[in-house]
Design a protein around this motif. Structure first.
Motif, PDB file in Angstrom:
ATOM      1  N   GLY A   1      -5.126  -2.058  -0.929  1.00  0.00           N
ATOM      2  CA  GLY A   1      -5.979  -2.836  -1.671  1.00  0.00           C
ATOM      3  C   GLY A   1      -5.409  -3.689  -2.413  1.00  0.00           C
ATOM      4  O   GLY A   1      -4.156  -4.178  -2.103  1.00  0.00           O
TER       5      GLY A   1
ATOM      6  N   GLY B   1       5.156  -1.851  -0.376  1.00  0.00           N
ATOM      7  CA  GLY B   1       4.912  -2.114  -1.767  1.00  0.00           C
ATOM      8  C   GLY B   1       5.766  -1.125  -2.736  1.00  0.00           C
ATOM      9  O   GLY B   1       5.393  -1.020  -3.860  1.00  0.00           O
ATOM     10  N   LYS B   2       6.698  -0.956  -2.285  1.00  0.00           N
ATOM     11  CA  LYS B   2       7.704  -0.041  -2.936  1.00  0.00           C
ATOM     12  C   LYS B   2       8.245  -0.842  -4.246  1.00  0.00           C
ATOM     13  O   LYS B   2       8.162  -0.532  -5.566  1.00  0.00           O
ATOM     14  CB  LYS B   2       8.942   0.320  -2.240  1.00  0.00           C
ATOM     15  CG  LYS B   2       8.779   1.415  -1.233  1.00  0.00           C
ATOM     16  CD  LYS B   2      10.095   1.674  -0.538  1.00  0.00           C
ATOM     17  CE  LYS B   2      10.681   0.469   0.163  1.00  0.00           C
ATOM     18  NZ  LYS B   2       9.938  -0.034   1.282  1.00  0.00           N
ATOM     19  N   SER B   3       8.589  -2.058  -4.125  1.00  0.00           N
ATOM     20  CA  SER B   3       8.920  -2.997  -5.328  1.00  0.00           C
ATOM     21  C   SER B   3       7.841  -3.131  -6.129  1.00  0.00           C
ATOM     22  O   SER B   3       8.013  -2.952  -7.541  1.00  0.00           O
ATOM     23  CB  SER B   3       9.624  -4.391  -4.897  1.00  0.00           C
ATOM     24  OG  SER B   3      10.579  -3.890  -3.770  1.00  0.00           O
ATOM     25  N   THR B   4       6.780  -3.341  -5.605  1.00  0.00           N
ATOM     26  CA  THR B   4       5.504  -3.413  -6.602  1.00  0.00           C
ATOM     27  C   THR B   4       5.442  -2.357  -7.431  1.00  0.00           C
ATOM     28  O   THR B   4       5.186  -2.544  -8.725  1.00  0.00           O
ATOM     29  CB  THR B   4       4.326  -3.963  -5.512  1.00  0.00           C
ATOM     30  OG1 THR B   4       4.632  -4.793  -4.730  1.00  0.00           O
ATOM     31  CG2 THR B   4       2.892  -3.997  -6.530  1.00  0.00           C
TER      32      THR B   4
ATOM     33  N   ALA C   1       7.735  -3.433   3.382  1.00  0.00           N
ATOM     34  CA  ALA C   1       6.740  -4.253   2.721  1.00  0.00           C
ATOM     35  C   ALA C   1       5.590  -3.295   2.401  1.00  0.00           C
ATOM     36  O   ALA C   1       4.537  -4.034   2.213  1.00  0.00           O
ATOM     37  CB  ALA C   1       6.507  -5.324   3.844  1.00  0.00           C
TER      38      ALA C   1
ATOM     39  N   ARG D   1       1.514  -8.682   5.538  1.00  0.00           N
ATOM     40  CA  ARG D   1       2.187  -8.989   4.364  1.00  0.00           C
ATOM     41  C   ARG D   1       3.799  -9.177   4.677  1.00  0.00           C
ATOM     42  O   ARG D   1       4.376 -10.046   4.204  1.00  0.00           O
ATOM     43  CB  ARG D   1       2.328  -7.618   3.157  1.00  0.00           C
ATOM     44  CG  ARG D   1       0.696  -7.723   2.552  1.00  0.00           C
ATOM     45  CD  ARG D   1       0.531  -6.556   1.651  1.00  0.00           C
ATOM     46  NE  ARG D   1      -0.512  -6.557   1.142  1.00  0.00           N
ATOM     47  CZ  ARG D   1      -1.093  -5.349   0.503  1.00  0.00           C
ATOM     48  NH1 ARG D   1      -0.375  -4.392   0.471  1.00  0.00           N
ATOM     49  NH2 ARG D   1      -2.189  -5.029  -0.030  1.00  0.00           N
TER      50      ARG D   1
ATOM     51  N   ARG E   1       5.588 -12.624   3.741  1.00  0.00           N
ATOM     52  CA  ARG E   1       6.831 -12.370   3.168  1.00  0.00           C
ATOM     53  C   ARG E   1       8.077 -13.000   3.503  1.00  0.00           C
ATOM     54  O   ARG E   1       8.736 -13.784   2.918  1.00  0.00           O
ATOM     55  CB  ARG E   1       7.116 -11.021   2.187  1.00  0.00           C
ATOM     56  CG  ARG E   1       7.998 -11.153   1.155  1.00  0.00           C
ATOM     57  CD  ARG E   1       8.597  -9.643   0.883  1.00  0.00           C
ATOM     58  NE  ARG E   1       9.121  -9.138   1.830  1.00  0.00           N
ATOM     59  CZ  ARG E   1       9.784  -7.873   2.156  1.00  0.00           C
ATOM     60  NH1 ARG E   1       9.656  -6.990   1.341  1.00  0.00           N
ATOM     61  NH2 ARG E   1      10.385  -7.370   3.116  1.00  0.00           N
TER      62      ARG E   1
ATOM     63  N   ASN F   1      -1.554   1.542  -1.001  1.00  0.00           N
ATOM     64  CA  ASN F   1      -1.314   0.122  -1.520  1.00  0.00           C
ATOM     65  C   ASN F   1      -2.034  -0.979  -0.621  1.00  0.00           C
ATOM     66  O   ASN F   1      -1.613  -2.190  -0.729  1.00  0.00           O
ATOM     67  CB  ASN F   1       0.188  -0.231  -1.678  1.00  0.00           C
ATOM     68  CG  ASN F   1       0.465  -1.477  -2.425  1.00  0.00           C
ATOM     69  OD1 ASN F   1      -0.153  -2.060  -3.188  1.00  0.00           O
ATOM     70  ND2 ASN F   1       1.417  -2.393  -1.953  1.00  0.00           N
TER      71      ASN F   1
HETATM   72  N1  LIG Z   1      -1.450  -4.719  -3.197  1.00  0.00           N
HETATM   73  C1  LIG Z   1      -1.018  -5.793  -2.703  1.00  0.00           C
HETATM   74  N2  LIG Z   1      -1.731  -6.888  -2.641  1.00  0.00           N
HETATM   75  C2  LIG Z   1      -1.251  -7.999  -2.121  1.00  0.00           C
HETATM   76  N3  LIG Z   1      -0.156  -8.140  -1.780  1.00  0.00           N
HETATM   77  C3  LIG Z   1       0.757  -7.042  -2.163  1.00  0.00           C
HETATM   78  C4  LIG Z   1       0.452  -5.932  -2.788  1.00  0.00           C
HETATM   79  N4  LIG Z   1       1.330  -5.163  -2.746  1.00  0.00           N
HETATM   80  C5  LIG Z   1       2.541  -5.838  -2.402  1.00  0.00           C
HETATM   81  N5  LIG Z   1       2.108  -7.195  -1.925  1.00  0.00           N
HETATM   82  C6  LIG Z   1       2.874  -8.129  -1.340  1.00  0.00           C
HETATM   83  O1  LIG Z   1       3.507  -7.559   0.087  1.00  0.00           O
HETATM   84  C7  LIG Z   1       4.979  -7.689   0.076  1.00  0.00           C
HETATM   85  C8  LIG Z   1       5.587  -6.654   0.152  1.00  0.00           C
HETATM   86  O2  LIG Z   1       5.407  -6.068  -0.962  1.00  0.00           O
HETATM   87  P1  LIG Z   1       6.977  -5.131  -1.535  1.00  0.00           P
HETATM   88  O3  LIG Z   1       7.921  -6.351  -1.672  1.00  0.00           O
HETATM   89  O4  LIG Z   1       6.639  -4.495  -3.127  1.00  0.00           O
HETATM   90  O5  LIG Z   1       7.456  -4.175  -0.656  1.00  0.00           O
HETATM   91  P2  LIG Z   1       8.613  -3.325  -0.466  1.00  0.00           P
HETATM   92  O6  LIG Z   1       8.156  -1.946   0.071  1.00  0.00           O
HETATM   93  O7  LIG Z   1       9.407  -3.147  -1.642  1.00  0.00           O
HETATM   94  O8  LIG Z   1       9.452  -4.033   0.928  1.00  0.00           O
HETATM   95  P3  LIG Z   1      10.766  -3.682   1.189  1.00  0.00           P
HETATM   96  O9  LIG Z   1      10.805  -2.541   2.103  1.00  0.00           O
HETATM   97  O10 LIG Z   1      11.196  -4.786   2.410  1.00  0.00           O
HETATM   98  O11 LIG Z   1      11.976  -3.814   0.135  1.00  0.00           O
HETATM   99  C9  LIG Z   1       5.223  -8.714  -1.006  1.00  0.00           C
HETATM  100  O12 LIG Z   1       5.032 -10.166  -0.763  1.00  0.00           O
HETATM  101  C10 LIG Z   1       4.098  -8.540  -2.246  1.00  0.00           C
HETATM  102  O13 LIG Z   1       3.780  -9.436  -2.962  1.00  0.00           O
END
Ligand SMILES: Nc1ncnc2c1ncn2[C@@H]1O[C@H](COP(=O)(O)OP(=O)(O)OP(=O)(O)O)[C@@H](O)[C@H]1O
Ligand SMILES: CC(C)(COP(=O)(O)OP(=O)(O)OC[C@H]1O[C@@H](n2cnc3c(N)ncnc32)[C@H](O)[C@@H]1O)[C@@H](O)C(=O)NCCC(=O)NCCS
Length: 230
Positions: A179, A13-16, A11, A142, A146, A177
């Motif tokens: 912010g 923010g890799k997917s973001t 979580a 987060r 989530r 990530n």
């Molecule tokens: N900059 C941001 N501000 C607010 N919320 C965020 C931000 N970046 C990501 N999020 C939220 O935080 C959560 C985790 O982000 P994301 O899914 O991109 O992480 P991840 O690293 O891909 O997670 P995983 O390891 O579980 O695959 C999601 O609910 C996303 O919407």
């Protein structure tokens, strides 16, 4: 061919960030998607997992109950290591296959979104490595929001991976990530110019076009030498 490693903590923010790459037209191989495919009902990975963890981890339709299996492995390091050992060969070959398909299509820059990039030592095959970092308070908040899980479960998930600060020290590029998404997008724009710079000769030689050029040059060279032989 340039294989860019994209990793971080759960979580973070890799997917973001990988969605930002997709919106710029880059192909992304998502290891979580591959890891889901290799345990679909009836596959080799599914058989191994069911053999070791028993029928209790199955849903009525025979698919793996991911929430249940996750609950087991994120609270027991030995069970997690067992699952990792069982699935690592399938996940590695699944990622290799996805990269190969993109290579055949002529992709020159491929993003590999792999949560356990360092833990699995796959970082040795990628350059540069981007770590999506987030401060610990934001990460846990987060993750809890989530996945709809309490703090203790969120901590178990975070502690199942290499510390995010340690990953940061191994990175070539860090995206903070913590912010807003807009702030992350601004950092991403700078990273984009680094990722899009021209391929080095070595990277070009590994691309489909590079191999084709090398093979063609070799054939032309051999034919020319033969023609000039007495
Ligand atoms: N900059 C941001 N501000 C607010 N919320 C965020 C931000 N970046 C990501 N999020 C939220 O935080 C959560 C985790 O982000 P994301 O899914 O991109 O992480 P991840 O690293 O891909 O997670 P995983 O390891 O579980 O695959 C999601 O609910 C996303 O919407
Ligand atoms: C434990 C499982 C069943 C939980 O499934 P679930 O659908 O709830 O989560 P999902 O697969 O979407 O993973 C979410 C995140 O958990 C983290 N995570 C997943 N597996 C692991 C693991 N073995 N160790 C540490 N963190 C992990 C990653 O950050 C991943 O992004 C599933 O993650 C799994 O099969 N994991 C083993 C395969 C693996 O290593 N996957 C990571 C790919 S590199």
């Amino acid at each position: 061919m340039r294989l860019v490693g994209l990793t971080g903590g759960i979580a973070s923010g890799k997917s973001t960030v990988s969605n930002l790459f997709i919106s710029e037209g880059f192909p992304v191989v998502d290891a979580d998607v591959v890891a889901r495919d290799v345990v679909k009902k009836g596959t080799g990975g599914w058989k191994k997992v069911v053999k070791e963890f028993g029928n209790d981890i199955l849903l009525e339709n025979g698919e793996i109950d991911r929430a249940r299996l996750g609950h087991i492995v994120f609270s027991d390091p030995a069970k997690r290591q067992l699952l990792n050992r069982l699935l690592a060969p399938y996940i590695c070959s699944g990622i290799f296959w996805e990269v190969f398909k993109l290579w055949i299509k002529g992709s020159k820059v491929i993003i590999l979104d792999i949560p356990l990039l360092f833990e699995s030592k796959m970082d040795q095959q990628t350059s540069p490595v981007i770590v999506v970092w987030v401060d610990p308070e934001t990460q846990i908040k987060r993750l809890m929001a989530r996945d709809g899980i309490p703090e203790e479960q969120a901590k178990n998930k975070i502690n199942a991976q290499m510390a995010l600060d340690q990953k940061k020290t191994k990175a070539n590029i860090v995206i903070d990530n913590s912010g807003t998404v807009e702030e992350t997008r601004l950092q991403f724009q700078k990273v984009l110019s680094q990722i899009s710079r021209p391929l080095t000769w070595k990277e070009y030689a590994l691309s489909r076009d590079g191999i084709f050029l090398l093979l063609t040059s070799a054939v032309v060279g051999v034919l020319a030498v033969r023609k000039n032989l007495p």
